[in-house]
Scaffold this motif. Structure first.
Motif, PDB file in Angstrom:
ATOM      1  N   THR A 192       9.599 126.820  60.701  1.00 13.94           N
ATOM      2  CA  THR A 192      11.246 126.903  60.723  1.00 13.94           C
ATOM      3  C   THR A 192      11.582 128.126  60.871  1.00 13.94           C
ATOM      4  N   PRO A 193      12.267 128.473  61.990  1.00 11.45           N
ATOM      5  CA  PRO A 193      12.818 129.765  62.106  1.00 11.45           C
ATOM      6  C   PRO A 193      13.822 130.351  61.157  1.00 11.45           C
ATOM      7  N   GLN A 194      14.458 129.722  60.585  1.00  4.73           N
ATOM      8  CA  GLN A 194      15.717 129.820  59.637  1.00  4.73           C
ATOM      9  C   GLN A 194      15.211 130.218  58.285  1.00  4.73           C
ATOM     10  N   ASN A 195      15.909 130.814  57.301  1.00  5.85           N
ATOM     11  CA  ASN A 195      15.526 130.924  55.907  1.00  5.85           C
ATOM     12  C   ASN A 195      15.478 129.683  55.238  1.00  5.85           C
ATOM     13  N   ARG A 196      14.679 129.277  54.442  1.00  2.97           N
ATOM     14  CA  ARG A 196      14.448 127.709  53.792  1.00  2.97           C
ATOM     15  C   ARG A 196      15.596 127.434  53.007  1.00  2.97           C
ATOM     16  N   PHE A 197      16.247 128.445  52.181  1.00  6.37           N
ATOM     17  CA  PHE A 197      17.538 128.069  51.270  1.00  6.37           C
ATOM     18  C   PHE A 197      18.779 127.808  52.263  1.00  6.37           C
ATOM     19  N   ILE A 198      18.829 128.696  53.221  1.00  6.47           N
ATOM     20  CA  ILE A 198      19.957 128.401  54.004  1.00  6.47           C
ATOM     21  C   ILE A 198      19.740 127.191  54.590  1.00  6.47           C
ATOM     22  N   THR A 199      18.711 126.621  55.262  1.00  5.65           N
ATOM     23  CA  THR A 199      18.469 125.527  55.723  1.00  5.65           C
ATOM     24  C   THR A 199      18.806 124.375  54.964  1.00  5.65           C
ATOM     25  N   ALA A 200      18.478 124.379  53.684  1.00 12.77           N
ATOM     26  CA  ALA A 200      18.405 123.228  52.668  1.00 12.77           C
ATOM     27  C   ALA A 200      19.888 123.106  52.528  1.00 12.77           C
ATOM     28  N   GLN A 201      20.690 124.257  52.217  1.00 15.37           N
ATOM     29  CA  GLN A 201      22.262 124.188  52.139  1.00 15.37           C
ATOM     30  C   GLN A 201      22.950 123.595  53.207  1.00 15.37           C
ATOM     31  N   ARG A 202      22.336 124.037  54.288  1.00 22.99           N
ATOM     32  CA  ARG A 202      23.190 123.402  55.554  1.00 22.99           C
ATOM     33  C   ARG A 202      22.934 121.762  55.387  1.00 22.99           C
ATOM     34  N   LEU A 203      21.834 121.418  55.127  1.00 22.15           N
ATOM     35  CA  LEU A 203      21.650 119.829  55.108  1.00 22.15           C
ATOM     36  C   LEU A 203      22.220 119.283  54.285  1.00 22.15           C
ATOM     37  N   ARG A 204      22.465 119.871  53.054  1.00 18.53           N
ATOM     38  CA  ARG A 204      23.148 119.362  51.889  1.00 18.53           C
ATOM     39  C   ARG A 204      24.916 119.487  52.562  1.00 18.53           C
ATOM     40  N   ASN A 205      25.347 120.105  52.928  1.00 18.85           N
ATOM     41  CA  ASN A 205      26.582 120.317  53.468  1.00 18.85           C
ATOM     42  C   ASN A 205      26.473 119.110  54.721  1.00 18.85           C
ATOM     43  N   ARG A 206      25.846 119.063  55.441  1.00 19.25           N
ATOM     44  CA  ARG A 206      25.650 117.814  56.646  1.00 19.25           C
ATOM     45  C   ARG A 206      25.556 116.574  55.719  1.00 19.25           C
ATOM     46  N   ALA A 207      24.870 116.291  54.762  1.00 18.28           N
ATOM     47  CA  ALA A 207      24.742 115.041  54.231  1.00 18.28           C
ATOM     48  C   ALA A 207      26.224 114.697  53.483  1.00 18.28           C
ATOM     49  N   LYS A 208      26.763 115.704  52.915  1.00 19.19           N
ATOM     50  CA  LYS A 208      28.129 115.560  52.366  1.00 19.19           C
ATOM     51  C   LYS A 208      29.288 115.090  53.479  1.00 19.19           C
ATOM     52  N   TYR A 209      29.295 115.767  54.800  1.00 21.82           N
ATOM     53  CA  TYR A 209      30.077 115.813  55.843  1.00 21.82           C
ATOM     54  C   TYR A 209      29.884 114.261  56.136  1.00 21.82           C
ATOM     55  N   TYR A 210      28.694 113.613  56.527  1.00 21.99           N
ATOM     56  CA  TYR A 210      28.559 112.218  56.758  1.00 21.99           C
ATOM     57  C   TYR A 210      28.713 111.236  55.681  1.00 21.99           C
ATOM     58  N   SER A 211      28.676 111.529  54.292  1.00 24.90           N
ATOM     59  CA  SER A 211      28.962 110.898  53.246  1.00 24.90           C
ATOM     60  C   SER A 211      30.490 110.463  53.215  1.00 24.90           C
ATOM     61  N   ASP A 212      31.257 111.629  53.519  1.00 25.09           N
ATOM     62  CA  ASP A 212      32.803 111.476  53.553  1.00 25.09           C
ATOM     63  C   ASP A 212      33.207 110.809  54.597  1.00 25.09           C
ATOM     64  N   PHE A 213      32.649 110.860  55.764  1.00 24.81           N
ATOM     65  CA  PHE A 213      32.774 110.553  57.224  1.00 24.81           C
ATOM     66  C   PHE A 213      32.847 108.813  56.990  1.00 24.81           C
ATOM     67  N   TYR A 214      31.779 108.550  56.589  1.00 24.64           N
ATOM     68  CA  TYR A 214      31.347 106.824  56.548  1.00 24.64           C
ATOM     69  C   TYR A 214      32.351 106.290  55.328  1.00 24.64           C
TER      70      TYR A 214
END
Ligand code: SF4
Ligand code: SF4
Length: 449
Positions: free
Chosen positions: A310-332
């Motif tokens: 994985t080319p990106q920093n693991r902590f940044i990746t994990a936070q991006r995924l948490r943001n993505r999950a939150k975005y979809y949770s609100d959207f649904y």
């Protein structure tokens, strides 16, 4: 793809290796030793944890990459992308744009791996409710499964014999496309680590993988990034060839630490990092742990976000995924009519269970009890002659590892430099012979230096 049980995706480039022994010291299963002036890998003991790759100072440990050209052997080319791939991009980069960029590389369809997590989660719940074993162990991380096979064989019975989400999604996607009369279908996975490459060529608990190939995430990321930067998409006329978003927001986090146990009831633990896992398994090996219902264990720190490809920093990746999950949770929540579609609904338990996972057959002692007893005595005898320094001067990581290799006929007592000095004092070994042995281990280059 057919099985090659001793295959590993990491290789040592002997020309680059400087025999520094860093890899030998960190390998959790003592799969590496120095001989002939470079590191050597024992394929029986390697568990594909990638710890050696992380510490090599000169890049001599390399990961095999079959590359993108392999997809040209198929007419219908399917990319299976794990959430951590999306986590390589900032949140403002839309999944749809990344999917289109993947199509521009030549793929006909793009699906997200975590579609299969829904079914896995339901089956985990059924197992925990059955209360037949404790703790149940997740089958998600192939490096952890191999660690258990090699170092903790008594826990193989606790592993839930289930395919991973990527294999389940591959089965489901293939079924859907066959129903649409698509021909010559090739399914490819963008992998974050070498363990998943090995899983394709040497699957655990299966004769054949559901995948036709893997593509290393770091190499494909650079290509996608270039397409996104330059906006050079090749638009497909039929937009339906990109899959709908079919994953639950929680399942976006499945491959991160804690992602599998998020919706499970009972006492469930999540442990990441191979060292933490080893110390936990060591603990429960001696003290037991009947109070724990389920163990999620991921070999890399932060789960797949910490994979070496994985080319990106693991902590940044994990936070991006948490943001993505939150975005979809609100959207649904705001758009319930657009909730995810489960393509895996029609798949039965029989289709997703694997064979029993057995300990790896690293024969410690002979199957003949008399010969085994003799070997045990010989082991004790050799151990007494070695200094218990674990100095790595013999090329092996520990005195115990040298002992085991002497018993297996791969090494000699003379490899130990303390033993050499004692043997020289007694006149059993000449200084010239001692030097010759050390040169064989560390290579002439080190002595000339
Ligand atoms: S991948 Fe892990 S088990 Fe295999 S040689 Fe490297 S450190 Fe050892
Ligand atoms: S870490 Fe291992 S592979 Fe890398 S240079 Fe040192 S001995 Fe060689």
């Amino acid at each position: 793809m057919k099985k090659d049980s001793l295959y590993h995706a990491i290789h040592i480039n002997v020309e680059k290796c400087i025999a520094c022994s860093h890899c030998v010291k960190v390998c959790p299963t003592e799969a590496l030793h120095i001989w002939d002036g470079h590191s050597n890998l024992d394929p029986e003991r390697c568990i594909d944890c990638d710890e050696c790759y992380r510490v090599c100072p000169v890049g001599a440990i390399q990961v095999e990459d079959d590359g993108l050209s392999q997809i040209e052997n198929f007419t219908t080319k399917v990319a299976l992308i794990p959430s951590v791939f999306m986590g390589q991009f900032p949140i403002h980069v839309k999944a749809r744009e990344v999917f289109k960029a993947i199509q521009t590389l030549g793929f006909t369809y793009v699906y997200e791996v975590e579609e299969g997590s829904q079914l896995v989660e339901e089956l985990f719940k059924e197992k925990i409710d059955s209360n037949e074993k404790s703790p149940y162990i997740s089958s998600f991380c192939p490096a952890v499964l191999r660690l258990i096979q090699v170092n903790f064989p008594q826990f193989t019975d606790n592993i839930i014999n289930l395919k991973t989400p990527v294999d389940i999604t591959a089965t489901s996607v293939r079924k859907q496309l066959e129903l649409k009369n698509k021909e010559n279908i090739g399914v490819f996975y963008f992998t974050p680590c070498s363990a998943k490459i090995t899983s394709l060529k040497a699957p655990i608990g299966e004769e054949e993988s559901e995948l036709d190939g893997v593509i290393n995430m770091d190499s494909v990321f650079n290509k996608i990034q270039a397409i996104l930067n330059n906006q050079i998409f090749i638009h497909k006329k039929n937009k339906k060839e990109i899959s709908n978003n079919a994953i639950q927001p929680d399942h976006i986090l499945w491959s991160l630490t804690g992602g599998e146990i998020k919706n499970l009831q009972g006492t469930c633990l999540s442990i990441d990092g191979i060292k933490n896992i080893i110390s936990f398994l060591d603990r429960i090996e001696t003290r037991g742990c009947h109070e724990i219902d389920f163990l999620e264990m991921k070999g890399c720190d932060q789960g797949c976000a910490g994979g070496i490809l994985t080319p990106q920093n693991r902590f940044i990746t994990a936070q991006r995924l948490r943001n993505r999950a939150k975005y979809y949770s609100d959207f649904y929540s705001e758009n319930p009519d657009k909730s995810p579609i489960h393509h895996t609904d029609g798949i039965s338990f029989d289709e997703v269970k694997t064979n029993e996972i057995k300990p790896r057959s690293i024969v410690k002692f002979d199957s003949d009890p008399m010969k085994a007893l003799l070997k045990m005595q010989k082991t004790q005898e050799i151990s007494r002659k070695l200094p218990s320094l674990d100095c790595v001067a013999c090329g092996y990581p520990t005195c115990k590892s040298l002992t085991r290799n002497i018993i297996e006929g791969n090494a000699e007592l003379e490899y130990c430099f303390i033993y050499q000095r004692k043997a020289e004092e007694k006149g059993d070994l000449t200084p010239e012979k001692s030097k010759e042995v050390l040169e064989h281990i560390w290579g002439e280059r080190k002595f000339k230096q």
